[in-house]
Design a protein around this motif. Structure first.
Motif, mmCIF file in Angstrom:
data_model
loop_
_atom_site.group_PDB
_atom_site.id
_atom_site.type_symbol
_atom_site.label_atom_id
_atom_site.label_comp_id
_atom_site.label_asym_id
_atom_site.label_seq_id
_atom_site.Cartn_x
_atom_site.Cartn_y
_atom_site.Cartn_z
ATOM 1 N N LEU A 102 0.830 -1.198 0.000
ATOM 2 C CA LEU A 102 0.000 0.000 0.000
ATOM 3 C C LEU A 102 0.865 1.249 0.000
ATOM 4 N N GLY A 103 1.942 1.238 0.796
ATOM 5 C CA GLY A 103 2.844 2.379 0.833
ATOM 6 C C GLY A 103 3.576 2.608 -0.463
ATOM 7 N N HIS A 104 3.714 1.564 -1.287
ATOM 8 C CA HIS A 104 4.369 1.693 -2.586
ATOM 9 C C HIS A 104 3.429 2.231 -3.658
ATOM 10 N N ALA A 145 3.033 6.020 -10.571
ATOM 11 C CA ALA A 145 1.920 5.650 -9.697
ATOM 12 C C ALA A 145 2.356 4.621 -8.671
ATOM 13 N N THR A 146 3.299 3.763 -9.039
ATOM 14 C CA THR A 146 3.870 2.805 -8.102
ATOM 15 C C THR A 146 5.369 3.021 -8.058
ATOM 16 N N ARG A 147 5.957 2.673 -6.933
ATOM 17 C CA ARG A 147 7.353 3.016 -6.702
ATOM 18 C C ARG A 147 8.275 2.253 -7.652
ATOM 19 N N GLY A 148 9.177 2.951 -8.303
ATOM 20 C CA GLY A 148 10.153 2.339 -9.180
ATOM 21 C C GLY A 148 11.481 2.149 -8.479
ATOM 22 N N PRO A 149 12.478 1.641 -9.191
ATOM 23 C CA PRO A 149 13.793 1.436 -8.597
ATOM 24 C C PRO A 149 14.490 2.739 -8.238
ATOM 25 N N VAL A 150 14.112 3.835 -8.900
ATOM 26 C CA VAL A 150 14.557 5.170 -8.506
ATOM 27 C C VAL A 150 13.309 6.023 -8.408
ATOM 28 N N PRO A 151 13.377 7.161 -7.736
ATOM 29 C CA PRO A 151 12.149 7.922 -7.489
ATOM 30 C C PRO A 151 11.335 8.250 -8.735
#
Length: 347
Positions: A102-104, A145-151
């Motif tokens: 959820l946090g991602h 929308a979802t966290r990637g390997p970099v911001p």
């Protein structure tokens, strides 16, 4: 008065080596027996020893080691590690897989925050095809929308930058979130819910946009135009940090900023009591809404009308010299006590 913590066998798990993992392991070793597991390129290691020649063999050996531990403490925001521990029946110190996932997801986090009564910036979630219908109107923040390997987060100040910012976000996710850029101080607070239900809350600290990155005041309007409605995701990184002078948490009044361990610095925020109570309340409310049980940082943009949610991190750096432990120490929670509190969250 709290008694001495019970000594536990703690399996520390690293998905990728962080600058702060050695500090956490050394701190835990002062009071607990520590087993160091790590996984790199799908191969598991016990300390420096490779546990198997194939991913399957090394995983099987790692699970056998996990089974000897009283609890596991993953040192990353990878929900797969927490899920592995849960499947192995090993209590996890920190947030559970559902909370991490959820946090991602920034859009889901926004929705959870709104349902809990927090303010969020006006924005939309778009796919690559829907993004073609957006027209730039005012400065915006674009993030995956979802966290990637970099911001993958970009501040857009003019129309020519907008397509590139969207393309960058789509490099890391299938959807992008476009939000109105807000003017104001960025204030971050760290929170941790102890096993007994009591909350640890750090003093708030500041990060400011870089010079020249000024953004308009919150108007409540979505600063993009479109001919069709949009549906409802992602945790991303922060704007460039402020590195100006501020109180050193180790030596009050020294005028030195607090290092975060990422080549940046933060300063303790001087807020009025009403602002401080609101930020603390909102951070703890979001902690509950996300179901997070480990350490978490929540960042707000302070505007004239409200404190607006800006960012969430369920896996902040926890080295002894990182900002979060130093801020907790300034509030009276020592580094060993902070690690003990994390250990006690295991379930």
């Amino acid at each position: 008065m709290r008694g001495e913590p019970t000594m536990r066998r703690v399996a520390v798990i690293e998905a990728d080596r962080t600058h702060w993992s050695d500090s956490v392991i050394a701190g835990l070793a002062e009071r607990h027996e520590v087993v160091r597991l790590s996984v790199h390129s799908r191969l598991w290691h016990l300390g420096s020893q490779l546990l198997g020649e194939s991913p399957a063999a090394s995983l099987a050996a790692a699970v056998s080691v996990l089974a000897t531990a009283d609890l596991a403490m993953p040192l990353s925001g990878d929900p797969n590690l927490a899920a592995l521990c849960a499947l192995a029946g090993v209590p996890v110190a920190g947030s559970r897989p559902a909370a991490i996932m959820l946090g991602h997801n920034w859009w889901a986090t926004r929705l959870a925050a709104q349902d809990a009564g927090l303010d969020v910036a006006p924005g939309v979630r778009v796919s690559r095809s829907l993004a073609r219908g957006l027209d730039y109107l005012d400065p915006v923040e674009v993030r995956p929308a979802t966290r990637g390997p970099v911001p993958g987060r970009t501040h857009v100040a003019c129309a020519t930058e907008f397509p590139l910012a969207l393309e960058r976000a789509f490099t890391y996710a299938d959807h992008a979130v476009v939000e109105q850029a807000l003017d104001g101080e960025r204030v971050t607070v760290a929170v941790l819910r102890r096993a007994d239900g009591a909350a640890l809350v750090s003093p708030p600290y500041l990060e400011r946009p870089a010079a020249g990155a000024a953004t308009p005041s919150w108007t409540g309007e979505i600063p993009v135009g479109a001919g069709r409605p949009f549906g409802g995701g992602g945790r991303t990184g922060a704007r460039p940090p402020h590195t100006g002078p501020g109180p050193d948490l180790g030596r009050p009044g020294s005028g030195m900023p607090v290092g975060t361990g990422r080549g940046s610095a933060v300063t303790v925020a001087q807020l009025d009591p009403i602002q401080r109570r609101r930020i603390d309340h909102d951070a703890l409310t979001l902690l509950t809404a996300l179901g997070a049980t480990g350490a978490m940082t929540v960042t707000f943009t302070l505007g004239a009308r409200a404190a607006v949610l800006d960012d969430v991190d369920l896996a902040p750096a926890l080295g002894r010299r990182d900002a979060v432990p130093r801020l907790f120490a300034a509030a009276g929670t020592s580094y060993p006590a902070l690690l003990d509190a994390l250990v006690e969250t295991a379930r």
